[in-house]
Structures are given as structure tokens and as C-alpha cells.
Write a protein that holds these residues in place. Structure first.
Motif, PDB file in Angstrom:
ATOM      1  N   PRO A   1       0.812  -1.213   0.000  1.00  0.00           N
ATOM      2  CA  PRO A   1       0.000   0.000   0.000  1.00  0.00           C
ATOM      3  C   PRO A   1       0.852   1.272   0.000  1.00  0.00           C
ATOM      4  N   ALA A   2       1.995   1.259   0.668  1.00  0.00           N
ATOM      5  CA  ALA A   2       2.841   2.457   0.727  1.00  0.00           C
ATOM      6  C   ALA A   2       3.415   2.777  -0.653  1.00  0.00           C
ATOM      7  N   ALA A   3       3.782   1.752  -1.415  1.00  0.00           N
ATOM      8  CA  ALA A   3       4.329   1.992  -2.757  1.00  0.00           C
ATOM      9  C   ALA A   3       3.268   2.596  -3.665  1.00  0.00           C
ATOM     10  N   ARG A   4       2.035   2.087  -3.560  1.00  0.00           N
ATOM     11  CA  ARG A   4       0.956   2.643  -4.382  1.00  0.00           C
ATOM     12  C   ARG A   4       0.650   4.083  -3.975  1.00  0.00           C
ATOM     13  N   ALA A   5       0.639   4.340  -2.689  1.00  0.00           N
ATOM     14  CA  ALA A   5       0.374   5.703  -2.211  1.00  0.00           C
ATOM     15  C   ALA A   5       1.466   6.655  -2.681  1.00  0.00           C
ATOM     16  N   GLY A   6       2.715   6.214  -2.623  1.00  0.00           N
ATOM     17  CA  GLY A   6       3.822   7.034  -3.111  1.00  0.00           C
ATOM     18  C   GLY A   6       3.713   7.295  -4.604  1.00  0.00           C
ATOM     19  N   ALA A   7       3.287   6.282  -5.350  1.00  0.00           N
ATOM     20  CA  ALA A   7       3.124   6.452  -6.792  1.00  0.00           C
ATOM     21  C   ALA A   7       2.021   7.455  -7.105  1.00  0.00           C
ATOM     22  N   VAL A   8       0.909   7.345  -6.402  1.00  0.00           N
ATOM     23  CA  VAL A   8      -0.204   8.270  -6.635  1.00  0.00           C
ATOM     24  C   VAL A   8       0.195   9.693  -6.250  1.00  0.00           C
ATOM     25  N   LEU A   9       0.888   9.826  -5.123  1.00  0.00           N
ATOM     26  CA  LEU A   9       1.322  11.166  -4.697  1.00  0.00           C
ATOM     27  C   LEU A   9       2.332  11.777  -5.668  1.00  0.00           C
ATOM     28  N   GLY A  10       3.273  10.977  -6.143  1.00  0.00           N
ATOM     29  CA  GLY A  10       4.268  11.479  -7.093  1.00  0.00           C
ATOM     30  C   GLY A  10       3.637  11.905  -8.405  1.00  0.00           C
ATOM     31  N   PHE A  11       2.760  11.066  -8.919  1.00  0.00           N
ATOM     32  CA  PHE A  11       2.102  11.393 -10.184  1.00  0.00           C
ATOM     33  C   PHE A  11       1.141  12.563 -10.013  1.00  0.00           C
ATOM     34  N   GLY A  12       0.385  12.562  -8.921  1.00  0.00           N
ATOM     35  CA  GLY A  12      -0.543  13.666  -8.663  1.00  0.00           C
ATOM     36  C   GLY A  12       0.181  14.978  -8.457  1.00  0.00           C
ATOM     37  N   GLY A  13       1.309  14.944  -7.764  1.00  0.00           N
ATOM     38  CA  GLY A  13       2.102  16.155  -7.562  1.00  0.00           C
ATOM     39  C   GLY A  13       2.642  16.700  -8.876  1.00  0.00           C
ATOM     40  N   ALA A  14       3.108  15.809  -9.734  1.00  0.00           N
ATOM     41  CA  ALA A  14       3.614  16.249 -11.038  1.00  0.00           C
ATOM     42  C   ALA A  14       2.487  16.834 -11.883  1.00  0.00           C
ATOM     43  N   ALA A  15       1.331  16.196 -11.861  1.00  0.00           N
ATOM     44  CA  ALA A  15       0.193  16.705 -12.634  1.00  0.00           C
ATOM     45  C   ALA A  15      -0.263  18.067 -12.096  1.00  0.00           C
ATOM     46  N   ALA A  16      -0.274  18.213 -10.779  1.00  0.00           N
ATOM     47  CA  ALA A  16      -0.665  19.500 -10.184  1.00  0.00           C
ATOM     48  C   ALA A  16       0.350  20.594 -10.544  1.00  0.00           C
ATOM     49  N   TYR A  17       1.639  20.255 -10.514  1.00  0.00           N
ATOM     50  CA  TYR A  17       2.668  21.227 -10.870  1.00  0.00           C
ATOM     51  C   TYR A  17       2.495  21.695 -12.313  1.00  0.00           C
ATOM     52  N   ILE A  18       2.275  20.763 -13.222  1.00  0.00           N
ATOM     53  CA  ILE A  18       2.107  21.113 -14.630  1.00  0.00           C
ATOM     54  C   ILE A  18       0.868  21.991 -14.820  1.00  0.00           C
ATOM     55  N   THR A  19      -0.226  21.611 -14.160  1.00  0.00           N
ATOM     56  CA  THR A  19      -1.466  22.382 -14.301  1.00  0.00           C
ATOM     57  C   THR A  19      -1.309  23.800 -13.775  1.00  0.00           C
ATOM     58  N   VAL A  20      -0.766  23.945 -12.578  1.00  0.00           N
ATOM     59  CA  VAL A  20      -0.598  25.275 -11.986  1.00  0.00           C
ATOM     60  C   VAL A  20       0.387  26.108 -12.794  1.00  0.00           C
ATOM     61  N   SER A  21       1.483  25.492 -13.216  1.00  0.00           N
ATOM     62  CA  SER A  21       2.488  26.212 -13.990  1.00  0.00           C
ATOM     63  C   SER A  21       1.907  26.692 -15.319  1.00  0.00           C
ATOM     64  N   GLN A  22       1.099  25.847 -15.957  1.00  0.00           N
ATOM     65  CA  GLN A  22       0.481  26.234 -17.227  1.00  0.00           C
ATOM     66  C   GLN A  22      -0.500  27.384 -17.014  1.00  0.00           C
ATOM     67  N   LEU A  23      -1.285  27.333 -15.934  1.00  0.00           N
ATOM     68  CA  LEU A  23      -2.245  28.403 -15.659  1.00  0.00           C
ATOM     69  C   LEU A  23      -1.547  29.722 -15.328  1.00  0.00           C
ATOM     70  N   VAL A  24      -0.457  29.660 -14.599  1.00  0.00           N
ATOM     71  CA  VAL A  24       0.245  30.883 -14.187  1.00  0.00           C
ATOM     72  C   VAL A  24       1.015  31.509 -15.346  1.00  0.00           C
TER      73      VAL A  24
END
Length: 88
Positions: A1-24
């Protein structure tokens, strides 16, 4: 479960960074657009590696659990119903 949670957090963080950076920054849609987000390469690759690791661990554990769908088939033995001759 920890590996899956880390994967989701890493991918979600990257997606959030791209989205915010594109909007700004309002980057134009051109061929070089993905190059603007090099900082997200390692988190996404790590996320993929963690998902592969979680899958390998789950498969190894499932093979050790008797009656699991992924367990290797064992040959019929003398105590198995399949090895008994069928009645006419």
C-alpha cells in the motif's frame, strides 16, 4: 500500500505542478511545451517504478497463498478429485 500511495502522490504532484504552472505562465501550445516541465520527469518515473514494484510484490505474495487465482497450477496428486478415475 505504501508503494501505491507514493506512486499516486508522485504522479498527482507532477500533474498539479504542470497544471498550476500552465495556468500561471500561459505557455503557448508548441512543440517545446513538454520541455518546460523537466522538473516533473523524476517524480513520474519514480511513480511508475513504484507501481511496477507493487505489482511484483503482489504477484510474489499471491503465488505463495494457496487457492489464489495467480498461484501456479499444481499437478493432480493422489488426493485430488481430478486424479480419480471417472465412474461409468
Amino acid at each position: 500500500p505504501a508503494a501505491r500511495a507514493g506512486a499516486v502522490l508522485g504522479f498527482g504532484g507532477a500533474a498539479a505542478y504542470i497544471t498550476v504552472s500552465q495556468l500561471v505562465h500561459r505557455y503557448p501550445a508548441d512543440f517545446d511545451w513538454p520541455v518546460r516541465f523537466d522538473v516533473t520527469n523524476w517524480p513520474v518515473l519514480l511513480s511508475v517504478a513504484l507501481l511496477v514494484l507493487a505489482t511484483l510484490v503482489d504477484t510474489a505474495v499471491a503465488r505463495r497463498v494457496p487457492g489464489s487465482d495467480e498461484a501456479p497450477a499444481r499437478p493432480p496428486g493422489p488426493d485430488d478429485e481430478r486424479s480419480l478415475p471417472s465412474a461409468p
